[in-house]
Structure formats: structure tokens, C-alpha cells
Design a protein around this motif. Sequence first.
Motif, PDB file in Angstrom:
ATOM      1  N   MET A   1       1.281  -0.163  -7.933  1.00 58.55           N
ATOM      2  CA  MET A   1       1.561  -0.670  -6.597  1.00 58.55           C
ATOM      3  C   MET A   1       1.491  -2.202  -6.648  1.00 58.55           C
ATOM      4  O   MET A   1       0.622  -2.757  -7.297  1.00 58.55           O
ATOM      5  CB  MET A   1       0.526  -0.110  -5.609  1.00 58.55           C
ATOM      6  CG  MET A   1       0.757  -0.561  -4.168  1.00 58.55           C
ATOM      7  SD  MET A   1      -0.437   0.067  -2.966  1.00 58.55           S
ATOM      8  CE  MET A   1       0.039   1.775  -2.848  1.00 58.55           C
ATOM      9  N   ASP A   2       2.417  -2.851  -5.964  1.00 58.57           N
ATOM     10  CA  ASP A   2       2.393  -4.305  -5.965  1.00 58.57           C
ATOM     11  C   ASP A   2       1.282  -4.822  -5.052  1.00 58.57           C
ATOM     12  O   ASP A   2       0.731  -4.087  -4.232  1.00 58.57           O
ATOM     13  CB  ASP A   2       3.767  -4.876  -5.581  1.00 58.57           C
ATOM     14  CG  ASP A   2       4.128  -4.629  -4.133  1.00 58.57           C
ATOM     15  OD1 ASP A   2       3.576  -5.322  -3.261  1.00 58.57           O
ATOM     16  OD2 ASP A   2       4.967  -3.753  -3.862  1.00 58.57           O
ATOM     17  N   ALA A   3       0.953  -6.072  -5.215  1.00 56.01           N
ATOM     18  CA  ALA A   3      -0.188  -6.669  -4.509  1.00 56.01           C
ATOM     19  C   ALA A   3      -0.020  -6.645  -2.997  1.00 56.01           C
ATOM     20  O   ALA A   3      -0.983  -6.402  -2.264  1.00 56.01           O
ATOM     21  CB  ALA A   3      -0.406  -8.097  -4.993  1.00 56.01           C
ATOM     22  N   ILE A   4       1.189  -6.905  -2.508  1.00 58.48           N
ATOM     23  CA  ILE A   4       1.415  -6.922  -1.058  1.00 58.48           C
ATOM     24  C   ILE A   4       1.145  -5.543  -0.467  1.00 58.48           C
ATOM     25  O   ILE A   4       0.407  -5.409   0.511  1.00 58.48           O
ATOM     26  CB  ILE A   4       2.842  -7.391  -0.731  1.00 58.48           C
ATOM     27  CG1 ILE A   4       2.997  -8.869  -1.087  1.00 58.48           C
ATOM     28  CG2 ILE A   4       3.177  -7.160   0.730  1.00 58.48           C
ATOM     29  CD1 ILE A   4       4.405  -9.378  -0.977  1.00 58.48           C
ATOM     30  N   ALA A   5       1.731  -4.515  -1.050  1.00 57.22           N
ATOM     31  CA  ALA A   5       1.535  -3.151  -0.546  1.00 57.22           C
ATOM     32  C   ALA A   5       0.082  -2.729  -0.687  1.00 57.22           C
ATOM     33  O   ALA A   5      -0.494  -2.114   0.219  1.00 57.22           O
ATOM     34  CB  ALA A   5       2.453  -2.183  -1.280  1.00 57.22           C
ATOM     35  N   ALA A   6      -0.533  -3.041  -1.821  1.00 54.12           N
ATOM     36  CA  ALA A   6      -1.928  -2.658  -2.043  1.00 54.12           C
ATOM     37  C   ALA A   6      -2.856  -3.352  -1.050  1.00 54.12           C
ATOM     38  O   ALA A   6      -3.758  -2.722  -0.490  1.00 54.12           O
ATOM     39  CB  ALA A   6      -2.339  -2.998  -3.479  1.00 54.12           C
ATOM     40  N   ALA A   7      -2.649  -4.638  -0.816  1.00 58.85           N
ATOM     41  CA  ALA A   7      -3.508  -5.380   0.118  1.00 58.85           C
ATOM     42  C   ALA A   7      -3.316  -4.874   1.540  1.00 58.85           C
ATOM     43  O   ALA A   7      -4.296  -4.668   2.271  1.00 58.85           O
ATOM     44  CB  ALA A   7      -3.223  -6.871   0.033  1.00 58.85           C
ATOM     45  N   GLY A   8      -2.073  -4.660   1.955  1.00 61.14           N
ATOM     46  CA  GLY A   8      -1.824  -4.149   3.306  1.00 61.14           C
ATOM     47  C   GLY A   8      -2.459  -2.791   3.526  1.00 61.14           C
ATOM     48  O   GLY A   8      -3.111  -2.554   4.548  1.00 61.14           O
ATOM     49  N   ALA A   9      -2.294  -1.904   2.567  1.00 62.06           N
ATOM     50  CA  ALA A   9      -2.890  -0.571   2.675  1.00 62.06           C
ATOM     51  C   ALA A   9      -4.415  -0.645   2.684  1.00 62.06           C
ATOM     52  O   ALA A   9      -5.079   0.078   3.432  1.00 62.06           O
ATOM     53  CB  ALA A   9      -2.401   0.314   1.532  1.00 62.06           C
ATOM     54  N   ALA A  10      -4.986  -1.524   1.859  1.00 54.43           N
ATOM     55  CA  ALA A  10      -6.448  -1.666   1.803  1.00 54.43           C
ATOM     56  C   ALA A  10      -7.008  -2.204   3.113  1.00 54.43           C
ATOM     57  O   ALA A  10      -8.053  -1.750   3.583  1.00 54.43           O
ATOM     58  CB  ALA A  10      -6.847  -2.574   0.641  1.00 54.43           C
ATOM     59  N   VAL A  11      -6.319  -3.174   3.713  1.00 47.97           N
ATOM     60  CA  VAL A  11      -6.772  -3.734   4.994  1.00 47.97           C
ATOM     61  C   VAL A  11      -6.751  -2.655   6.072  1.00 47.97           C
ATOM     62  O   VAL A  11      -7.739  -2.461   6.793  1.00 47.97           O
ATOM     63  CB  VAL A  11      -5.908  -4.950   5.398  1.00 47.97           C
ATOM     64  CG1 VAL A  11      -6.117  -5.318   6.859  1.00 47.97           C
ATOM     65  CG2 VAL A  11      -6.209  -6.141   4.501  1.00 47.97           C
TER      66      VAL A  11
ATOM     67  N   ALA B   1     -11.931  -4.165  -0.748  1.00 49.89           N
ATOM     68  CA  ALA B   1     -11.538  -3.746  -2.097  1.00 49.89           C
ATOM     69  C   ALA B   1     -10.052  -3.418  -2.060  1.00 49.89           C
ATOM     70  O   ALA B   1      -9.584  -2.744  -1.150  1.00 49.89           O
ATOM     71  CB  ALA B   1     -12.340  -2.522  -2.525  1.00 49.89           C
ATOM     72  N   VAL B   2      -9.311  -3.916  -3.032  1.00 48.69           N
ATOM     73  CA  VAL B   2      -7.877  -3.666  -3.130  1.00 48.69           C
ATOM     74  C   VAL B   2      -7.637  -2.888  -4.430  1.00 48.69           C
ATOM     75  O   VAL B   2      -7.784  -3.450  -5.519  1.00 48.69           O
ATOM     76  CB  VAL B   2      -7.070  -4.987  -3.120  1.00 48.69           C
ATOM     77  CG1 VAL B   2      -5.579  -4.702  -3.253  1.00 48.69           C
ATOM     78  CG2 VAL B   2      -7.361  -5.781  -1.846  1.00 48.69           C
ATOM     79  N   PRO B   3      -7.312  -1.599  -4.332  1.00 51.60           N
ATOM     80  CA  PRO B   3      -7.119  -0.787  -5.533  1.00 51.60           C
ATOM     81  C   PRO B   3      -6.085  -1.397  -6.487  1.00 51.60           C
ATOM     82  O   PRO B   3      -5.020  -1.837  -6.076  1.00 51.60           O
ATOM     83  CB  PRO B   3      -6.620   0.552  -4.979  1.00 51.60           C
ATOM     84  CG  PRO B   3      -7.167   0.602  -3.587  1.00 51.60           C
ATOM     85  CD  PRO B   3      -7.123  -0.822  -3.102  1.00 51.60           C
ATOM     86  N   GLY B   4      -6.468  -1.447  -7.770  1.00 49.00           N
ATOM     87  CA  GLY B   4      -5.588  -1.986  -8.792  1.00 49.00           C
ATOM     88  C   GLY B   4      -5.720  -3.485  -8.988  1.00 49.00           C
ATOM     89  O   GLY B   4      -5.108  -4.053  -9.886  1.00 49.00           O
ATOM     90  N   PHE B   5      -6.539  -4.124  -8.151  1.00 47.19           N
ATOM     91  CA  PHE B   5      -6.692  -5.572  -8.219  1.00 47.19           C
ATOM     92  C   PHE B   5      -8.160  -5.956  -8.049  1.00 47.19           C
ATOM     93  O   PHE B   5      -8.928  -5.259  -7.389  1.00 47.19           O
ATOM     94  CB  PHE B   5      -5.875  -6.266  -7.119  1.00 47.19           C
ATOM     95  CG  PHE B   5      -4.403  -6.094  -7.300  1.00 47.19           C
ATOM     96  CD1 PHE B   5      -3.666  -7.018  -8.019  1.00 47.19           C
ATOM     97  CD2 PHE B   5      -3.751  -4.991  -6.766  1.00 47.19           C
ATOM     98  CE1 PHE B   5      -2.302  -6.851  -8.200  1.00 47.19           C
ATOM     99  CE2 PHE B   5      -2.393  -4.813  -6.945  1.00 47.19           C
ATOM    100  CZ  PHE B   5      -1.665  -5.743  -7.663  1.00 47.19           C
TER     101      PHE B   5
END
Length: 126
Positions: free
Chosen positions: A1-11, A88-92
Motif C-alpha cells: 500500500m502506498d503511503a498516502i492510502a496507508a496514512a489516510g486509512a490509519a488516521v 501507527a501507519v501499517p507498512g511504515f
Amino acid sequence: MDAIAAAGAAVLAALRAAGVRAFDQVPPGAGLPYVTLTAVQELPDEDDPCLGGGCELYVTLNAWAAPDTVLSVSPTVRAVRAALRHLAVPGFEVVVQDALESRIERVPGDQYARAVMTLRLELAPA
């Protein structure tokens, strides 16, 4: 998953886990208060973009409340800050996390109070 999608989903997941009503797209008839994920801006590392390297993200959230007073949205702002304190942002790996701004305002010509919040994240691949 890219950082934008991962961060948005984590938030969104962190807000919902804390009991904050949070949406990427607000469903029809949703009552107030709630928080919307409004924007995610990416500033990639010039040598390695967010699709696999480190990057800097600015996440913008809007909190909406009935306009009893312009400060009626303040409890939601506090709940958002608490929910995102240790994101926490999965994968990052979250290298840096800063709450840059919380601006509370009445929306001109509307009957709502809004808080605009900006979160800065620096992410590195895990």
C-alpha cells in the motif's frame, strides 16, 4: 500500500477506534458532530517517492459541529488530537508526527462550526 492510502486509512481507523465519527465520504443524513478526511498532500523525498521510500505527508481533517457557538467543535478537536497522538501507519515507520494547526471557525453563509486540523507525518518504509 502506498503511503498516502496507508496514512489516510490509519488516521480514519485511529479516530473510529477512539469513538470519533470519521468519514472519507460523509453518508447522507449523518448527524453532527463528525470528522472528515479532507486532503492528504504528499511531498516525496526527491530521490525516492512515497511508493517505497520516505516521504512527508500533510493530512487535513475537518471537524464539523452544530453552531451553538463557534467553540462547539472544540471537544471534537480534543478527541481527534488524543486519538492521533501515537498514530501507527501499517507498512511504515512514523519518523515524525506533528499537529501543525487547529483553526476553529464558523463557515460563512452556513450554519455549522468547523475546525480545520493539519497533521504532518514523515514516513519511512518499515
